[in-house]
Design a protein around this motif. Structure first.
Motif: not given
Length: 86
Positions: A13-19, A21-35
């Motif tokens: 989860v931490r690796q995915l979060t770092r990636i 944040l770096r490439h999409a400018g948001m956390t995975p949780g925020r991205c999932l909520r947006r979708i």
């Protein structure tokens, strides 16, 4: 969930979060909520006759109240107003 998304791509989860944040400018949780939110808004506009509870469930929200909360927090509108685009 973020955990299942991370497992799907063989990352912690931490690796995915770092990636993310770096490439999409948001956390995975925020991205999932947006979708989920975008999906719910599309369904509300395309199927105004569907109950909000059904749209919320199909979009992955726990309840109509949770969908309404997220919609207001992110766009200042309610599911009812979202049916007409705003």
């Amino acid at each position: 969930t973020v955990r299942s998304a991370a497992a799907h791509v063989a990352l912690s989860v931490r690796q995915l979060t770092r990636i993310m944040l770096r490439h999409a400018g948001m956390t995975p949780g925020r991205c999932l909520r947006r979708i989920r939110l975008d999906h719910a808004q599309s369904m509300l506009a395309a199927h105004p006759e569907w109950p909000v509870k059904q749209v919320a469930r199909l979009a992955g929200f726990s309840s109509a109240a949770h969908l309404a909360f997220v919609m207001r927090k992110n766009g200042g509108t309610s599911p009812r107003r979202g049916r007409s685009g705003g």
